[in-house]
Design an enzyme around this catalytic site. Structure first.
Site, PDB file in Angstrom:
ATOM      1  N   ARG A  98       1.115  -1.202  -0.212  1.00 50.89           N
ATOM      2  CA  ARG A  98      -0.065  -0.166   0.035  1.00 50.89           C
ATOM      3  C   ARG A  98       0.869   1.320  -0.143  1.00 50.89           C
ATOM      4  O   ARG A  98       0.292   2.201   0.559  1.00 50.89           O
ATOM      5  CB  ARG A  98      -1.122   0.066   1.145  1.00 50.89           C
ATOM      6  CG  ARG A  98      -2.040  -1.063   1.088  1.00 50.89           C
ATOM      7  CD  ARG A  98      -3.081  -0.828   2.142  1.00 50.89           C
ATOM      8  NE  ARG A  98      -4.053  -2.237   2.069  1.00 50.89           N
ATOM      9  CZ  ARG A  98      -3.906  -3.118   2.733  1.00 50.89           C
ATOM     10  NH1 ARG A  98      -2.894  -3.220   3.841  1.00 50.89           N
ATOM     11  NH2 ARG A  98      -4.823  -4.233   2.702  1.00 50.89           N
ATOM     12  N   GLU A 113       8.660  17.706 -24.722  1.00 47.89           N
ATOM     13  CA  GLU A 113       8.051  17.923 -23.398  1.00 47.89           C
ATOM     14  C   GLU A 113       8.571  19.132 -22.789  1.00 47.89           C
ATOM     15  O   GLU A 113       7.780  19.971 -22.012  1.00 47.89           O
ATOM     16  CB  GLU A 113       8.055  16.794 -22.267  1.00 47.89           C
ATOM     17  CG  GLU A 113       7.471  15.337 -22.665  1.00 47.89           C
ATOM     18  CD  GLU A 113       6.028  15.500 -22.556  1.00 47.89           C
ATOM     19  OE1 GLU A 113       5.513  16.442 -21.870  1.00 47.89           O
ATOM     20  OE2 GLU A 113       5.336  14.302 -22.425  1.00 47.89           O
ATOM     21  N   HIS A 131       7.147   8.491 -27.371  1.00 48.34           N
ATOM     22  CA  HIS A 131       6.279   9.222 -26.762  1.00 48.34           C
ATOM     23  C   HIS A 131       6.196  10.741 -27.124  1.00 48.34           C
ATOM     24  O   HIS A 131       5.279  11.357 -27.458  1.00 48.34           O
ATOM     25  CB  HIS A 131       6.150   9.217 -24.971  1.00 48.34           C
ATOM     26  CG  HIS A 131       4.959  10.140 -24.178  1.00 48.34           C
ATOM     27  ND1 HIS A 131       3.980   9.935 -24.258  1.00 48.34           N
ATOM     28  CD2 HIS A 131       5.408  11.316 -23.514  1.00 48.34           C
ATOM     29  CE1 HIS A 131       3.162  10.988 -23.799  1.00 48.34           C
ATOM     30  NE2 HIS A 131       4.069  11.571 -23.165  1.00 48.34           N
ATOM     31  N   HIS A 188      -1.601  15.534 -25.806  1.00 48.38           N
ATOM     32  CA  HIS A 188      -1.531  14.429 -25.286  1.00 48.38           C
ATOM     33  C   HIS A 188      -2.760  13.630 -25.935  1.00 48.38           C
ATOM     34  O   HIS A 188      -2.922  12.328 -25.694  1.00 48.38           O
ATOM     35  CB  HIS A 188      -1.590  14.263 -23.933  1.00 48.38           C
ATOM     36  CG  HIS A 188      -0.170  14.300 -23.141  1.00 48.38           C
ATOM     37  ND1 HIS A 188       0.741  15.424 -23.761  1.00 48.38           N
ATOM     38  CD2 HIS A 188       0.621  13.609 -22.792  1.00 48.38           C
ATOM     39  CE1 HIS A 188       1.871  15.187 -22.978  1.00 48.38           C
ATOM     40  NE2 HIS A 188       2.124  14.096 -22.361  1.00 48.38           N
ATOM     41  N   LYS A 202       6.466  22.936 -14.745  1.00 38.68           N
ATOM     42  CA  LYS A 202       5.596  21.708 -14.398  1.00 38.68           C
ATOM     43  C   LYS A 202       5.415  21.814 -12.789  1.00 38.68           C
ATOM     44  O   LYS A 202       4.234  21.603 -12.455  1.00 38.68           O
ATOM     45  CB  LYS A 202       6.333  20.354 -14.775  1.00 38.68           C
ATOM     46  CG  LYS A 202       5.369  19.409 -14.436  1.00 38.68           C
ATOM     47  CD  LYS A 202       5.548  18.305 -15.637  1.00 38.68           C
ATOM     48  CE  LYS A 202       4.430  16.775 -14.779  1.00 38.68           C
ATOM     49  NZ  LYS A 202       4.684  15.873 -15.515  1.00 38.68           N
ATOM     50  N   ARG A 234      -4.200  21.325 -13.721  1.00 38.25           N
ATOM     51  CA  ARG A 234      -2.969  20.352 -14.235  1.00 38.25           C
ATOM     52  C   ARG A 234      -3.477  19.859 -15.404  1.00 38.25           C
ATOM     53  O   ARG A 234      -2.293  19.451 -16.028  1.00 38.25           O
ATOM     54  CB  ARG A 234      -2.912  19.318 -13.057  1.00 38.25           C
ATOM     55  CG  ARG A 234      -1.763  18.437 -13.447  1.00 38.25           C
ATOM     56  CD  ARG A 234      -1.296  17.407 -12.298  1.00 38.25           C
ATOM     57  NE  ARG A 234      -0.349  16.428 -12.721  1.00 38.25           N
ATOM     58  CZ  ARG A 234       0.260  15.883 -11.982  1.00 38.25           C
ATOM     59  NH1 ARG A 234       0.367  15.747 -10.669  1.00 38.25           N
ATOM     60  NH2 ARG A 234       1.300  14.995 -12.486  1.00 38.25           N
ATOM     61  N   ASN A 237      -1.434  18.373 -20.446  1.00 41.19           N
ATOM     62  CA  ASN A 237      -1.948  17.441 -21.379  1.00 41.19           C
ATOM     63  C   ASN A 237      -1.851  17.815 -22.821  1.00 41.19           C
ATOM     64  O   ASN A 237      -2.397  17.158 -23.787  1.00 41.19           O
ATOM     65  CB  ASN A 237      -3.128  16.789 -21.118  1.00 41.19           C
ATOM     66  CG  ASN A 237      -2.932  15.733 -19.989  1.00 41.19           C
ATOM     67  OD1 ASN A 237      -2.041  15.122 -19.758  1.00 41.19           O
ATOM     68  ND2 ASN A 237      -3.878  15.913 -18.894  1.00 41.19           N
ATOM     69  N   LYS A 280       2.717  11.474 -11.203  1.00 43.37           N
ATOM     70  CA  LYS A 280       1.882  10.351 -11.840  1.00 43.37           C
ATOM     71  C   LYS A 280       2.567   9.205 -12.085  1.00 43.37           C
ATOM     72  O   LYS A 280       3.662   9.055 -12.923  1.00 43.37           O
ATOM     73  CB  LYS A 280       1.408  11.013 -13.273  1.00 43.37           C
ATOM     74  CG  LYS A 280       0.197  12.229 -12.964  1.00 43.37           C
ATOM     75  CD  LYS A 280      -0.078  12.421 -14.379  1.00 43.37           C
ATOM     76  CE  LYS A 280      -1.377  13.301 -14.365  1.00 43.37           C
ATOM     77  NZ  LYS A 280      -1.981  13.730 -15.829  1.00 43.37           N
ATOM     78  N   GLU A 291      -5.121  16.787 -10.314  1.00 40.73           N
ATOM     79  CA  GLU A 291      -5.413  17.346 -11.669  1.00 40.73           C
ATOM     80  C   GLU A 291      -7.150  17.224 -11.551  1.00 40.73           C
ATOM     81  O   GLU A 291      -8.002  16.757 -12.334  1.00 40.73           O
ATOM     82  CB  GLU A 291      -5.409  16.061 -12.661  1.00 40.73           C
ATOM     83  CG  GLU A 291      -5.537  16.418 -14.107  1.00 40.73           C
ATOM     84  CD  GLU A 291      -4.948  15.911 -15.315  1.00 40.73           C
ATOM     85  OE1 GLU A 291      -3.833  15.151 -14.945  1.00 40.73           O
ATOM     86  OE2 GLU A 291      -5.131  15.696 -16.325  1.00 40.73           O
TER      87      GLU A 291
END
Lengths: 368, 368
Positions: free
Chosen positions: A123, A186, A266, A249, A228, A242, A246, A144, A238
């Site tokens: 956890r 990016e 990517h 994206h 960022k 936030r 994207n 993320k 988000e």
């Protein structure tokens, strides 16, 4: 050395950017209070392991740390539940406990995978990022983490902030040219969404960045991480703002999903996506210069801006509908208002998206 | 109807306990602001689906909610990564988005599995618990969600609080006797750790509880949930205090792991574990009455207190070392100081644990 502090209350953490950091990892772990009584886990990929794993292991050993290692195949295919389970097995067999940390040595794929392991092993245990790509300057900020489902990218994941990020500039020097460009996608994205001056700087210093000039790269990474970090600090999970990160994206993820996760890097996919968003902006009535300006910045960084013929529009649209930004039945896009500023626009008509996709597929416009 | 509020700041939520709640699920979802624009996911198991799924679906439909359903096999084996992936597939194919919720209709297994899906689908969506067992009164408080790794139980998971818990007493009336007892194990555990009077009440009202008397059961569930809620409010992420909820779980989890997750119900395994902890307490110098008193309470609820012959000590010890409570190389146990009070004791010698395991295997002592 430069330090960017990501401000997230009691989950705040520093990003250290500089040369010769990897051999000092053990000292940084000590500085950040990681226990020497528990075993830690290094997650890395085959290519990165060949270059940097020994340095990392020696650094840990020299400071009295013990670690087990999970080496995964290089590439996006390792962001699967099957590989995730393998890494979990290594963690359990290695005897990791609640005081252990997971160290991600590698690019975005390794960071996302290792981060999801850290988020969910018992956890949640501590997480340390040691990025070895330019692209990872993006994924190392904001917590993320995720793996892919065969039906959609990053569909299974969590928010899990690292304890620290160690960005050793030296590890970037062996990056292939294609990955350098993809990483810079990016970087310039952060300029396009929040800082026109920085976007211009990226274009003007494209040759230094592409040739991995240390000064230019250090500044670019620091600036990219800072932009960022500011966005993430304002909206960790988000809820709203936030989402501007994207940019490119929605289309980018669809390109990756339809092309198969191996075909495009990517950064390449989101470069085409950013060109598409700029085109969409013009169609929605924003200034007509947005599209050619965006495209010129991307091309300066040797990034693709044209959609390949072999990706069917219907499949791309279907993939977009599986996107996490597709909420409550409407299509959401991040749309540039001008260079350096974007809006989150809901209810984009599907027909307009189809139009953009079709046009993106043609040879690039004469005027670019 | 009784309501227990779990206080966790902006993650606080109510547990509604009463008759005839399941047919009102749609109204409760509306009351708690769940959107009708997105599709939701019901996770349940074969046995529960046969009894209660139609009622739930009708209740959702009548309020204008849409939901897809994932029905898993009944039993602990469904808490696997493979089943987790199947449920994720249903969620994606059903078009769940970030505003969707995952509804767990079932016992602890369904709650843990569905909760881990909710915690990690698109990095976290809303979660609603509709427990249909007594045991689930425990797992529905506190947000611990998880699946098992083949090497150890609950090894992969997260903390993810529900929006609300709907505890319909009517769904408990069809529980098999063995599951009733197993559920009461967690109930009396809450007394044993924090409330001697409640532990005594459980023993004194054992026959009402075992015969599912609604008044007794409602009080027992409310009290059990309240005790757990207090502990969780004080320590949501198990920094310290929350660990006391693991009374009986070190040995209990080992029994489940070694016996195979099918052989023992969770409540049965922790009952033997609680008998073991009480025995350990006496060996550590606590009052000699703790063991027979604990055993008499467990036996009143028709719970096992003797370890079966066929589980080898070495394997049990090895399984304990994979337990999440095994931290930084020491063995941690929750040890009763007296009935209604426990301590977290680190550095328990392995030899002493072996002694307890061997003694637990013998026929129960004469004086009990």
């Amino acid at each position: 050395m430069r330090t960017v502090q990501v401000e997230l209350g009691d989950r705040s953490y520093p990003i250290y950017i500089g040369p010769s950091l990897l051999p000092e990892t053990g000292s940084y772990l000590e500085k950040h209070g990681l226990t020497k009584k528990s075993t830690h886990l290094i997650v890395t990929d085959e290519q990165v392991a060949a270059r940097h794993l020994d340095t990392l292991k020696q650094s840990l050993e020299s400071q009295g740390y013990t670690a087990v290692v999970s080496i995964v195949k290089s590439g996006e295919t390792s962001k699967s539940l099957a590989v995730y389970e393998e890494v979990m097995t290594t963690a359990i067999q290695g005897g990791l406990d609640r005081s252990s940390a997971v160290l991600a040595l590698g690019g975005g794929v390794v960071g996302d995978l290792a981060g999801f392991v850290a988020a969910t092993y018992m956890r949640g245990v501590k997480f340390v990022q040691i990025p070895t790509t330019i692209l990872a300057h993006d994924s190392s900020v904001g917590g993320k983490v995720a793996v892919n489902h065969r039906l959609a990218k990053n569909m299974i994941g969590a928010f899990h902030q690292p304890e620290l990020v160690l960005y050793d500039m030296d590890t970037l020097q062996t990056l292939p040219a294609r990955e350098v460009s993809a990483g810079l996608a990016e970087m310039v994205k952060h300029g396009l969404i929040r800082d026109a001056e920085f976007a211009g700087w990226c274009r003007d210093h494209a040759s230094e960045l592409l040739s991995l000039d240390r000064e230019a790269l250090a500044y670019g990474l620091e600036r990219g991480c800072s932009i960022k970090a500011n966005v993430v600090s304002a909206d960790e999970r988000e809820g709203g703002l936030r989402a501007i990160l994207n940019l490119g994206h929605t289309i980018g993820h669809a390109i990756e999903a339809v092309g198969g996760y191996g075909e495009f890097l990517h950064g390449e996919a989101i470069s085409i996506g950013m060109a598409g968003s700029a085109m969409l902006a013009v169609k929605l009535g924003r200034d007509a210069s947005i599209y050619p300006e965006t495209v010129s910045m991307l091309k300066a960084l040797k990034l693709p801006v044209v959609l390949p013929e072999h990706l069917p529009t219907d499949e791309l649209i279907a993939a977009m509908k599986h996107d996490k930004k597709f909420t409550e039945g409407t299509m959401v896009f991040i749309v540039p208002d001008r260079i350096g500023e974007v809006s989150i626009v809901k209810d984009i008509p599907e027909a307009l998206v189809r139009e953009v996709i079709e046009e993106l597929r043609r040879k690039e416009p004469e005027h670019v």
